[in-house]
Design an enzyme around this catalytic site. Structure first.
Site, mmCIF file in Angstrom:
data_model
loop_
_atom_site.group_PDB
_atom_site.id
_atom_site.type_symbol
_atom_site.label_atom_id
_atom_site.label_comp_id
_atom_site.label_asym_id
_atom_site.label_seq_id
_atom_site.Cartn_x
_atom_site.Cartn_y
_atom_site.Cartn_z
ATOM 1 N N ASP A 1 2.883 -4.294 7.973
ATOM 2 C CA ASP A 1 1.630 -3.565 7.784
ATOM 3 C C ASP A 1 0.507 -4.589 7.932
ATOM 4 O O ASP A 1 0.266 -5.392 7.038
ATOM 5 C CB ASP A 1 1.637 -2.924 6.390
ATOM 6 N N GLN B 1 -4.788 -5.271 6.869
ATOM 7 C CA GLN B 1 -5.783 -6.187 6.296
ATOM 8 C C GLN B 1 -5.722 -7.567 6.948
ATOM 9 O O GLN B 1 -6.401 -8.495 6.499
ATOM 10 C CB GLN B 1 -5.579 -6.336 4.776
ATOM 11 N N HIS C 1 0.870 -1.184 0.000
ATOM 12 C CA HIS C 1 0.000 0.000 0.000
ATOM 13 C C HIS C 1 0.906 1.233 0.000
ATOM 14 O O HIS C 1 2.021 1.194 0.524
ATOM 15 C CB HIS C 1 -0.841 -0.041 1.278
HETATM 16 N N1 PMP Z 1 -2.004 -0.574 4.528
HETATM 17 C C1 PMP Z 1 -2.963 -1.302 3.966
HETATM 18 C C2 PMP Z 1 -2.654 -2.693 3.497
HETATM 19 C C3 PMP Z 1 -4.245 -0.767 3.825
HETATM 20 O O1 PMP Z 1 -5.213 -1.499 3.270
HETATM 21 C C4 PMP Z 1 -4.485 0.553 4.264
HETATM 22 C C5 PMP Z 1 -5.848 1.196 4.087
HETATM 23 N N2 PMP Z 1 -6.392 1.016 2.809
HETATM 24 C C6 PMP Z 1 -3.448 1.259 4.860
HETATM 25 C C7 PMP Z 1 -2.219 0.668 4.977
HETATM 26 C C8 PMP Z 1 -3.629 2.650 5.377
HETATM 27 O O2 PMP Z 1 -4.547 2.660 6.416
HETATM 28 P P1 PMP Z 1 -5.109 4.033 6.999
HETATM 29 O O3 PMP Z 1 -5.574 4.823 5.824
HETATM 30 O O4 PMP Z 1 -6.228 3.598 7.895
HETATM 31 O O5 PMP Z 1 -3.988 4.686 7.734
#
Ligand code: PMP
Length: 425
Positions: free
Chosen positions: A219, A222, A142
């Protein structure tokens, strides 16, 4: 004994117990928002990877704070402040237990995963990385687990090394391990890809990273809402996740960090709450986790996150994972039967995310048409542009599953995709 260390001694080992099976009808009854019509059709909410809905116990816990004992935390001598502080620190304890941290002081509350990852890059990265050191990522990250490392690269001259994605969307341990060498300082990887659903073999990668003296940043955005997570068994040195994807409030998330590492790291932000003493000549910091929690925290959201943890723990994360795996298998079968539809991401280890394109229609058109049928899905690059580019596409349609989803909702999606085919031929 401080409130914090008392809390550590009584860590609730959530996620290890739970009822056998998931009573989806009962779960759905806890989510008032699901019981509505959209464009005259029953809502099928299949956008859980972006953000999930909130059960009554979470909403009620937050309302109770505002109605009964809201106050700032850690500072007041009055009763409301003590009650708020107790509930706030109890939530930290719950979060720690949920992911099997060794102690609750290893949980730093942040705004979400994005802030948690930026905290590690800014604090640990800037302190411990030198020019020429390497940070290993994967191609499916991400943007939140790419851009903070690019900022570090631009400032410190570290090199980013990126492990490839296979044609089926998988990332093998070996492909990551091949990039880990003596200059590797940090290995930063998703446990589960939000764009493809791929489950990454974190444990094996972590062992190789540690053998080279690197730290492992995971991270877990998910993963935490969908499967049991044990940060110690995984070998994560840092682990980031967001409350709003795990049936908790927005504006709150957590960074797990190994206590010895948190102790060595400089503060991320300065201000109230995080200091032991301040003079104009010099200030000193509190111990972790408070060293990293400058300013008034998101008190009510933290308590709401604690309620979300209680809710998931009661369902049992093994039950949650089994329910979503079964639904994923059913959805894969239904979507595969649609001519001209291609699922991107078929890793052998996969979570409840279906990313696909259709020959006939652009992802945004698909999203709009299925919305008319009451189905909420996402269309776009899912903040994972490099992963999209790897498959030669700019966007996909993504249906992502959660605890309250049903076979009927998958049928509703499949029927709506049939309408897309009719319209676009
Ligand atoms: N990492 C992953 C794998 C995500 O799916 C997301 C949110 N789509 C994030 C990081 C970022 O999360 P947030 O916007 O809640 O900080």
């Amino acid at each position: 004994m401080s409130a914090m260390s008392e809390a550590s001694d009584t860590l609730a080992r959530h996620g290890e117990t739970g009822a056998v099976g998931l009573d989806v009808a009962r779960v759905r009854a806890d989510f008032p928002v699901l019981h509505q019509r959209v464009h005259g059709k029953p809502l099928a909410y299949l956008d859980n990877a972006a953000s999930s809905q909130k059960p009554k116990p979470v909403v009620d816990a937050m309302t109770a704070v505002y109605e009964q004992y809201y106050s700032n935390v850690h500072r007041g001598v009055h009763q409301l402040s003590q009650r708020s502080t107790d509930a706030f620190e109890a939530a930290r304890n719950k979060v720690a237990g949920f992911i099997n941290a060794a102690r609750s002081e290893e949980i730093v509350f942040t705004r979400g995963a994005t802030e948690a990852l930026n905290l590690v890059a800014s604090s640990y990265g800037r302190r411990f990385c030198q020019e020429g050191d390497e940070v290993v990522l994967t191609h499916l990250e991400h943007h939140s687990n790419i851009v903070p490392w690019q900022l570090l690269r631009d400032e410190k001259g570290v090199q980013l090394k990126v492990a490839p994605i296979g044609d089926d969307g998988s990332v093998t341990a070996q492909d990551v391990i091949d990039l880990i060498g003596p200059r590797t300082k940090i290995v930063a990887i998703s446990q589960v890809s939000n764009a493809l659903g791929t489950v990454v073999p974190v444990q094996e990668i972590a062992a190789a990273a540690h053998a080279q003296g690197a730290v492992v940043v995971v991270d877990g955005c998910q993963a935490v809402p969908h499967q049991p997570v044990d940060v110690q068994a995984l070998g994560a040195d840092f682990y980031a996740f967001s409350g709003h994807k795990m049936y908790g409030p927005t504006g709150i998330g957590a960074l797990y960090g190994r206590y010895d590492l948190l102790t060595e790291m400089p503060p991320y932000q300065g201000g109230g709450e995080m200091i032991a003493s301040v003079t104009f000549e010099q200030s000193t910091w509190k111990k972790p986790p408070h060293k990293f929690e400058a300013g008034t925290p998101a008190i009510v959201e933290v308590i709401g996150l604690g309620a979300a943890v209680d809710y998931l723990a009661e369902l049992g994360m093994a039950n949650v994972a089994a329910h979503e795996a079964e639904l994923l298998a059913y959805a894969t079968q239904r979507l595969d039967a649609i001519e001209g539809l291609r699922i991107h991401g078929r890793a052998p280890e996969k979570a409840g995310i279906l990313s696909f394109t259709m020959d006939q229609a652009h992802a945004h058109d698909v999203g709009t048409i299925v919305d008319r049928a009451g189905v909420a899905i996402r269309a776009g690059h899912h903040c994972a542009q490099p992963a999209m580019e790897r498959f030669g596409i700019s966007s996909t349609v993504r249906a992502s599953l959660g605890i309250y989803n049903t076979h009927e909702e998958i049928d509703q999606l499949a029927d709506a995709l049939g309408v897309v085919k009719e319209i676009f031929g």
